[in-house]
Each structure stands twice: as structure tokens, then as C-alpha cells.
Design a protein around this motif. Structure first.
Motif, PDB file in Angstrom:
ATOM      1  N   GLN A 110      -4.764  16.017   9.842  1.00 29.20           N
ATOM      2  CA  GLN A 110      -4.776  15.297  11.113  1.00 29.20           C
ATOM      3  C   GLN A 110      -3.346  14.780  11.360  1.00 29.20           C
ATOM      4  N   ARG A 111      -2.952  14.664  12.606  1.00 27.36           N
ATOM      5  CA  ARG A 111      -1.532  14.430  12.893  1.00 27.36           C
ATOM      6  C   ARG A 111      -1.010  13.077  12.389  1.00 27.36           C
ATOM      7  N   PHE A 112      -1.892  12.071  12.241  1.00 28.38           N
ATOM      8  CA  PHE A 112      -1.407  10.771  11.761  1.00 28.38           C
ATOM      9  C   PHE A 112      -0.975  10.807  10.296  1.00 28.38           C
ATOM     10  N   LEU A 113      -1.358  11.853   9.582  1.00 27.51           N
ATOM     11  CA  LEU A 113      -0.970  11.950   8.165  1.00 27.51           C
ATOM     12  C   LEU A 113       0.549  11.895   8.005  1.00 27.51           C
ATOM     13  N   LEU A 114       1.290  12.447   8.958  1.00 27.29           N
ATOM     14  CA  LEU A 114       2.750  12.466   8.829  1.00 27.29           C
ATOM     15  C   LEU A 114       3.329  11.045   8.824  1.00 27.29           C
ATOM     16  N   GLU A 115       2.799  10.193   9.677  1.00 25.11           N
ATOM     17  CA  GLU A 115       3.250   8.791   9.686  1.00 25.11           C
ATOM     18  C   GLU A 115       2.854   8.093   8.392  1.00 25.11           C
ATOM     19  N   ASP A 116       1.672   8.454   7.899  1.00 26.62           N
ATOM     20  CA  ASP A 116       1.220   7.834   6.649  1.00 26.62           C
ATOM     21  C   ASP A 116       2.117   8.253   5.478  1.00 26.62           C
ATOM     22  N   PHE A 117       2.559   9.495   5.475  1.00 22.02           N
ATOM     23  CA  PHE A 117       3.522   9.940   4.448  1.00 22.02           C
ATOM     24  C   PHE A 117       4.819   9.127   4.560  1.00 22.02           C
ATOM     25  N   GLU A 118       5.233   8.863   5.783  1.00 20.82           N
ATOM     26  CA  GLU A 118       6.466   8.100   5.999  1.00 20.82           C
ATOM     27  C   GLU A 118       6.330   6.694   5.394  1.00 20.82           C
ATOM     28  N   LYS A 119       5.130   6.120   5.530  1.00 15.55           N
ATOM     29  CA  LYS A 119       4.900   4.775   4.977  1.00 15.55           C
ATOM     30  C   LYS A 119       5.117   4.768   3.466  1.00 15.55           C
ATOM     31  N   TYR A 120       4.725   5.844   2.796  1.00 14.76           N
ATOM     32  CA  TYR A 120       4.955   5.912   1.345  1.00 14.76           C
ATOM     33  C   TYR A 120       6.447   5.767   1.039  1.00 14.76           C
ATOM     34  N   LYS A 121       7.276   6.361   1.907  1.00 10.07           N
ATOM     35  CA  LYS A 121       8.723   6.334   1.644  1.00 10.07           C
ATOM     36  C   LYS A 121       9.300   4.949   1.909  1.00 10.07           C
ATOM     37  N   ILE A 122       8.976   4.370   3.076  1.00  8.51           N
ATOM     38  CA  ILE A 122       9.638   3.104   3.422  1.00  8.51           C
ATOM     39  C   ILE A 122       9.092   1.922   2.625  1.00  8.51           C
ATOM     40  N   LEU A 123       7.916   2.065   2.029  1.00 15.17           N
ATOM     41  CA  LEU A 123       7.306   0.962   1.276  1.00 15.17           C
ATOM     42  C   LEU A 123       7.209   1.292  -0.219  1.00 15.17           C
ATOM     43  N   ARG A 124       8.194   2.021  -0.706  1.00 20.94           N
ATOM     44  CA  ARG A 124       8.141   2.547  -2.068  1.00 20.94           C
ATOM     45  C   ARG A 124       7.875   1.453  -3.127  1.00 20.94           C
ATOM     46  N   GLU A 125       8.705   0.394  -3.106  1.00 21.67           N
ATOM     47  CA  GLU A 125       8.555  -0.651  -4.129  1.00 21.67           C
ATOM     48  C   GLU A 125       7.221  -1.391  -3.959  1.00 21.67           C
ATOM     49  N   HIS A 126       6.924  -1.699  -2.702  1.00 20.75           N
ATOM     50  CA  HIS A 126       5.677  -2.419  -2.421  1.00 20.75           C
ATOM     51  C   HIS A 126       4.471  -1.612  -2.882  1.00 20.75           C
ATOM     52  N   ARG A 127       4.463  -0.325  -2.554  1.00 25.20           N
ATOM     53  CA  ARG A 127       3.329   0.516  -2.926  1.00 25.20           C
ATOM     54  C   ARG A 127       3.203   0.621  -4.452  1.00 25.20           C
ATOM     55  N   ALA A 128       4.365   0.709  -5.119  1.00 17.22           N
ATOM     56  CA  ALA A 128       4.326   0.790  -6.586  1.00 17.22           C
ATOM     57  C   ALA A 128       3.754  -0.498  -7.169  1.00 17.22           C
ATOM     58  N   ARG A 129       4.108  -1.633  -6.552  1.00 19.30           N
ATOM     59  CA  ARG A 129       3.628  -2.928  -7.055  1.00 19.30           C
ATOM     60  C   ARG A 129       2.113  -3.022  -6.902  1.00 19.30           C
ATOM     61  N   ILE A 130       1.610  -2.718  -5.708  1.00 22.88           N
ATOM     62  CA  ILE A 130       0.160  -2.870  -5.520  1.00 22.88           C
ATOM     63  C   ILE A 130      -0.616  -1.818  -6.330  1.00 22.88           C
ATOM     64  N   ALA A 131      -0.015  -0.652  -6.516  1.00 21.97           N
ATOM     65  CA  ALA A 131      -0.691   0.352  -7.360  1.00 21.97           C
ATOM     66  C   ALA A 131      -0.798  -0.145  -8.794  1.00 21.97           C
ATOM     67  N   SER A 132       0.239  -0.873  -9.246  1.00 22.15           N
ATOM     68  CA  SER A 132       0.210  -1.352 -10.627  1.00 22.15           C
ATOM     69  C   SER A 132      -0.903  -2.379 -10.816  1.00 22.15           C
ATOM     70  N   VAL A 133      -1.208  -3.155  -9.765  1.00 22.84           N
ATOM     71  CA  VAL A 133      -2.306  -4.129  -9.862  1.00 22.84           C
ATOM     72  C   VAL A 133      -3.645  -3.414  -9.713  1.00 22.84           C
ATOM     73  N   GLN A 134      -3.764  -2.630  -8.640  1.00 26.61           N
ATOM     74  CA  GLN A 134      -5.058  -2.017  -8.306  1.00 26.61           C
ATOM     75  C   GLN A 134      -5.538  -1.053  -9.392  1.00 26.61           C
TER      76      GLN A 134
END
Ligand SMILES: [Zn+2]
Length: 416
Positions: A110-134
Motif C-alpha cells: 500500500q502506498r503509505f508504506l513508503l512514508e512508514d519506511f521513512e519514519k524508520y530512518k528519521i527515528l532511528r535512535e528512538h525506534r531502537a530505544r522503544i524496541a529495546s523495552v518492548q
């Protein structure tokens, strides 16, 4: 609590331990229909459908190492992979796509997936932090994410045929804004991605963006209207057949509407969200339903999530419109009380009365003021252990464990 009802496909965790779902080494396979295969790891599943002209793969598991095992099985049973469909952008569904690039598949999302991929890039540290908790994994913002972008995107629906089979793709806003479910009429099978995850649906995740409750229920109604004979889910248990499909869909749809409507009612009556999370329950006949166990998410998280979807941050209390930081307010309250022991004693008393959550919040006044207060730290750990014990919901259990591990580390550092 049975083993089947513990988060996704994880084992019952030992006392005070996190639920681990990202440590899979081996892929398990199911073969529920002559032309359908399912690959399973604890956090996610992927499926493929063989046709006379090649294979359509739906999702790709977490990463290349795991996906290689699936690729081998596909080669043994069918292939080549002509098309990959991503049900959504989550890493446990797109992570393994790179191993199939030698077969040059069309990759559809679905076309919104591309924006969601972008979020992984711009929120790299944040995503790594919450993944470490979750997920109770080490913090690693440099973990490689070689996600493969789709070669084709669509908006609402897309239908294609391959080797005598029709693949109807539908966009849904549910766990994510880019969810896709697939119906293959010739085999009367529906592939729903994470719209179904072997438990109460992940409508609310305390770490993640807002999920979509009402559109989710409506998407499942559209799935139900297909009257499929088999449903394949990509979280936890994968295969549902016959009358189970209808039963599963009925109870999940009713659960989502019920929680949603209760939150809407609460909003209209101006009930504070922290009261709503304790008041709002599933209807009696859905309590303890085998399809709605709180193994990954839970109704309290759904309530917060639905509230946030319809309401901003402001709770109508002017003290909270533009608040001073917690640490300042907390220091003032601590100074008014004027005694660490008073807070500690009250927290202990509440804890002994069985009010662990309230004890935790009272202790927080001292804990935030003096995080190195040894007695506070010991009591903090004890309260968390109590909250963690018997909590088999992955997201809350792992959050307690994360905080417990910090307390333990601090207390251990004192004895060195
Ligand atoms: Zn997902």
C-alpha cells in the motif's frame, strides 16, 4: 493461562523474565492446503500460494537469515517467487525480502508504506530505544535494516492474476495506516496480516503511533463478507478453518466496537482517560474468550489509543495546558512532604494493602527526586516484580521487566 495463550507463539516466561519473541533460530512450516504454505516464527508468520506460473509470497519474516530457510522451503514446494505482497511495513513482515531479489519479484505494498519506511530512518535512535523495552533486546540504533522498497504501490484495492489464481488486495487502516489483506477466491482463503494476532488485537501500543479502531473493525467486516473457508493470520497462530473463521471474526469485531464505543461514550461524558482505562471492559460474554487473550496488547492500551485518536493531549485542567517539567513539580511536592521516609512508609503501606500501582505512583515522588535512594530502589523493584508476576501481556510485562533490570543493575553496582 495455557501455553497457547502466551504472547504470540512465545513460551511461558520464567518468573521476572521478559517474553522473548525475537530470538527465533528456526522457521516452522505448516501446509494447510495443497497450494498454501505458512512459515512461522514466534513474532510473525509469512505465507505463500503456489500457482501454475510461480509463487506469490505474502510477507517475508524478520530478516535475511530467517528468510533463507523459507526460501529453501519455497524452492522445494513451488517457486519461483513472482510476487511479494507486504501486508504492512513492520520489520517482522518486510525484513526478509532481500533474499528473494535474485528472482526479481514484483513487490507490492500500500502506498503509505513508503512514508512508514521513512519514519524508520528519521527515528532511528528512538525506534531502537522503544524496541529495546518492548522486545527486551539490546539498544542498537545501528542494527541494519536493509528493507526492500516495493516496486508497485496501490491506494485502495488492486487485483492481479497469476497461474489461474486471482489475488484481491485491499487496503485497511488497522494496526498501521498501510495494512493490506488479500483474498484468493479460487481457494476461498483470506490472508489478513496482523489484523488478527492470536489474541486481543493490537489496537493500542503504549510505544507506538495511534492504531485505527473503527476502520479496523470495518476492515474485518469486509473480510467476513468474503465468507472465506480459511483465514491465515501473520501473528501467533496462523491457520483458522471452517466455522472457526466466522467465530474468530465475529468476536474480534465485537470486541473492537465494544471498546471503541465505550471510549466514545466516555469522551462525550468528559471522563478522564485514566479513569476510563479502569472502567472500560470487554462485555461479559467476551471475557476470557480464547480468541481475545491479552497476550500482546490489552484493553487499557486500546482505550488510551482510541482516546488519543479522538482527543488531543489537553485534559481540560489548566494546570496541564503548558505544564512545568515533572521533575520541577515533583521536587516541590517532595519538599512540602519534607521526608523521604514518609513517602517510603506510605508507599510500603499501600503495597502491603495490595495497591501496587498506587504504591508505585506514590513512591515515584521520592524515586524521581532521588533515584539513588537505596531503600526506594529496593521497594521499587519489589513493586515491579509484583506487577510483572502473572502479567502475560508482552508489552506491559516487558515494560515492567525493563524497569526491574535497571533497578537490579543499580543495586548490584552498590555491592561492587
Ligand atoms: Zn505488525
Amino acid at each position: 493461562m495455557t501455553e497457547e495463550s502466551v504472547a504470540l507463539d512465545a513460551k511461558i516466561p520464567e518468573k521476572n523474565k521478559a517474553i522473548q519473541v525475537l530470538d527465533a533460530q528456526n522457521v516452522k512450516f505448516e501446509h494447510p492446503h495443497p497450494e498454501v504454505y505458512v512459515a512461522k516464527i514466534p513474532i510473525a508468520n509469512a505465507s505463500w500460494i503456489n500457482t501454475t506460473e510461480g509463487t506469490v509470497l505474502i510477507d517475508t519474516l524478520t530478516g535475511p537469515v530467517i528468510a533463507e530457510q523459507m526460501k529453501k522451503k519455497i524452492q522445494e514446494t513451488g517457486g519461483p517467487v513472482k510476487t511479494i505482497i507486504y501486508t504492512h511495513h513492520h520489520g517482522d513482515h518486510v525484513g526478509g525480502a532481500s533474499v528473494f531479489l535474485d528472482q526479481q519479484p514484483e513487490i507490492i505494498a500500500q502506498r503509505f508504506l513508503l512514508e512508514d519506511f521513512e519514519k524508520y530512518k528519521i527515528l532511528r535512535e528512538h525506534r531502537a530505544r522503544i524496541a529495546s523495552v518492548q522486545f527486551n533486546i539490546p539498544y542498537n540504533p545501528d542494527r541494519p535494516r536493509n528493507y526492500v522498497s516495493p516496486t508497485k504501490t496501490f491506494c485502495d484495492t488492486l487485483t492481479f492474476s497469476l497461474g489461474g489464481k486471482t489475488f484481491e488486495l485491499y487496503h485497511a487502516r488497522a494496526e498501521t495506516d498501510d495494512a493490506v489483506w488479500v483474498f484468493v477466491p479460487e481457494i476461498k482463503t483470506v490472508f489478513v496480516g496482523d489484523l488478527i494476532i492470536a489474541g486481543f488485537p493490537n489496537i493500542g501500543n503504549p510505544f507506538k503511533p495511534t492504531r485505527f479502531a473503527l476502520p479496523w473493525a470495518r476492515a474485518l467486516e469486509a473480510v467476513r463478507a468474503k465468507e472465506a473457508e480459511m483465514l491465515i493470520a501473520h501473528g501467533g497462530r496462523a491457520v483458522y478453518q471452517g466455522a472457526e473463521v466466522r467465530e474468530l471474526l465475529d468476536v474480534t469485531i465485537e470486541a473492537i466496537y465494544s471498546i471503541h464505543d465505550q471510549v466514545v461514550d466516555g469522551l462525550n461524558k468528559d471522563i478522564p482517560v485514566e479513569e476510563m482505562i479502569h472502567r472500560i471492559k470487554l462485555p461479559d460474554h467476551l471475557q476470557n474468550n480464547k480468541y481475545l487473550q491479552f497476550v500482546y496488547s490489552r484493553p487499557e492500551f486500546a482505550v488510551y489509543n482510541i482516546y488519543r485518536w479522538y482527543h488531543g493531549y489537553y485534559d481540560h485542567n489548566p494546570a496541564h495546558l503548558l505544564p512545568r517539567p515533572d521533575r520541577e513539580v515533583n521536587a516541590e511536592i517532595f519538599n512540602i512532604i519534607g521526608s523521604a521516609q514518609t513517602i517510603l512508609d506510605r508507599s510500603k503501606a499501600l503495597f502491603i494493602q495490595g495497591k501496587a500501582q498506587l504504591a508505585l505512583q506514590v513512591l515515584d515522588i521520592l524515586f524521581k527526586y532521588d533515584p539513588e535512594h537505596v531503600e526506594a530502589r529496593k521497594l521499587h523493584l519489589l513493586i515491579l516484580e509484583t506487577l510483572c508476576d502473572q502479567d502475560y501481556c508482552l508489552m506491559s510485562r516487558n515494560s515492567w521487566v525493563y524497569a526491574m533490570e535497571k533497578d537490579k543493575k543499580f543495586l548490584e553496582s552498590l555491592s561492587i
